[in-house]
Design a protein around this motif. Structure first.
Motif, short mmCIF file in Angstrom:
data_model
loop_
_atom_site.label_atom_id
_atom_site.label_comp_id
_atom_site.label_asym_id
_atom_site.label_seq_id
_atom_site.Cartn_x
_atom_site.Cartn_y
_atom_site.Cartn_z
N UNK A 1 16.66 15.23 68.46
CA UNK A 1 17.62 14.52 67.32
C UNK A 1 17.31 15.05 66.32
N UNK A 2 15.85 15.03 65.97
CA UNK A 2 15.14 15.50 64.74
C UNK A 2 15.61 16.91 64.46
N UNK A 3 15.21 17.61 65.60
CA UNK A 3 15.49 19.11 65.50
C UNK A 3 16.92 19.52 65.03
N UNK A 4 17.99 18.67 65.87
CA UNK A 4 19.50 19.07 65.53
C UNK A 4 19.85 18.66 64.15
N UNK A 5 19.19 17.76 63.83
CA UNK A 5 19.44 17.03 62.25
C UNK A 5 18.82 17.98 61.17
N UNK A 6 17.43 18.58 61.49
CA UNK A 6 17.06 19.58 60.60
C UNK A 6 17.96 20.72 60.60
N UNK A 7 18.34 21.39 61.83
CA UNK A 7 19.31 22.35 61.67
C UNK A 7 20.63 22.29 60.87
N UNK A 8 21.34 21.23 61.29
CA UNK A 8 22.81 21.10 60.95
C UNK A 8 23.12 20.41 59.61
N UNK A 9 22.11 19.44 59.03
CA UNK A 9 22.29 18.88 57.71
C UNK A 9 22.49 19.73 56.98
N UNK B 1 12.91 16.96 50.92
CA UNK B 1 13.20 17.28 52.42
C UNK B 1 13.14 16.00 53.12
N UNK B 2 12.04 15.15 52.92
CA UNK B 2 11.84 14.13 53.53
C UNK B 2 12.96 13.05 53.11
N UNK B 3 13.30 13.05 52.00
CA UNK B 3 14.54 11.95 51.39
C UNK B 3 15.76 12.26 52.34
N UNK B 4 16.08 13.63 52.31
CA UNK B 4 17.37 14.06 53.32
C UNK B 4 17.13 13.63 54.47
N UNK C 1 18.90 10.46 59.20
CA UNK C 1 18.40 9.75 60.35
C UNK C 1 18.57 8.21 60.30
N UNK C 2 18.79 7.89 59.02
CA UNK C 2 18.90 6.07 58.95
C UNK C 2 18.10 5.43 59.41
N UNK C 3 18.36 4.41 60.22
CA UNK C 3 17.31 3.64 60.68
C UNK C 3 16.18 4.13 61.84
N UNK C 4 16.91 5.31 62.39
CA UNK C 4 16.00 6.29 63.48
C UNK C 4 14.87 6.55 62.98
N UNK C 5 14.95 6.78 61.62
CA UNK C 5 13.64 7.83 60.98
C UNK C 5 12.24 7.24 61.25
#
Length: 261
Positions: free
Chosen positions: A128-136, A91-94, A99-103
């Motif tokens: 941003x983090x929530x959208x990424x977790x939902x959509x990725x 999960x953390x790797x994905x 998020x690339x540089x934003x992580x």
């Protein structure tokens, strides 16, 4: 509870076997950390945020219950170093890749505690983090199970905490997002636009803890009266002695009731 060994059950001295060249040495400390792919993550060091005295942290009450001299340390689990465990590492790797540089800027710390994964997120990056977790596609945390709050008066600069529990139906996984804000600036971006299910949960958290969710469509009290002073689940809320503040209470007819949308 401990038990003493029955008399006569101890092994005789001659029963001890000296290790030889063909006998494996088993004298290695049992506390040695395991290595390899099955190694468990190192338990996080506790982050002490205060000390509580007495049963409920109340002073000056003339407590005669016997609990007044209790001293309890208030501690939070600290950040957990990698590896976090096979599923959590994935999960953390994905998320890091998405998020690339934003992580590193968005994720304040990662905690694995009692078999659960918690990501502490800085509030400016929460949406941003929530959208990424939902959509990725590799993450797919499609469902937010709810939002709740916590209050730690002695955690200076981060007294109020908001927690979101996310569930991935696709991958059958769960994680928790935690965001902290200071009591002097209790603003937090609402996740209503990402997870509409938090609508009433964020209202309840605002009602009981005073966290202001910016962008919420109708941030109103849902349990306490509109003119109620204070937030009852905060640790600094008085224990008893609250005057009745229901002023002119009446139940309006359905066509005159307040709308929540």
């Amino acid at each position: 509870m401990s038990f003493d060994a029955p008399v006569g059950t101890e092994s005789p001295p001659e029963a001890a076997v000296e290790p030889t060249e063909n006998t494996p040495d088993t004298t290695e400390s049992a506390d040695a950390a395991p290595s390899g792919p099955t190694a468990r993550p190192t338990p996080p060091a506790d982050e002490v945020i205060g000390v509580r005295q007495g049963m409920f942290g109340v002073t000056g009450t003339g407590d005669t219950s016997g609990y007044g001299r209790l001293v309890q340390t208030v501690a939070m689990p600290g950040g957990t170093p990698a590896p976090y465990g096979p599923v959590f590492d994935e999960v953390i790797a994905h998320l890091r890749l998405a998020l690339a540089k934003t992580f590193d800027e968005a994720v304040e710390k990662i905690v694995v505690f009692r078999g659960e994964l918690t990501l502490h997120i800085r509030r400016d990056h929460l949406v941003l983090v929530a959208k990424t977790l939902r959509d990725n596609e590799a993450l797919r945390f499609e469902l937010c199970l709810g939002a709740s709050g916590a209050h730690y008066p002695e955690d200076t600069g981060r007294e109020l905490h908001a927690l979101y529990h996310l569930n991935s139906i696709t991958h059958n996984r769960r994680l928790r997002l935690e965001v902290s804000v200071p009591d002097s600036d209790p603003h937090l971006p609402s996740l209503y636009s990402v997870y509409p299910t938090v609508d009433w949960h964020e209202r309840e958290t605002y009602d009981f803890f005073g966290i202001l969710f910016d962008g919420h469509p109708s941030l109103t009290r849902i349990a306490m009266p509109d003119d109620w002073r204070g937030h009852p689940q905060r640790k600094d809320y008085p224990l008893g002695g609250i005057p009745v503040e229901y002023k002119g209470a009446r139940i309006p007819p359905p066509d005159e009731r307040r709308t929540y949308s």
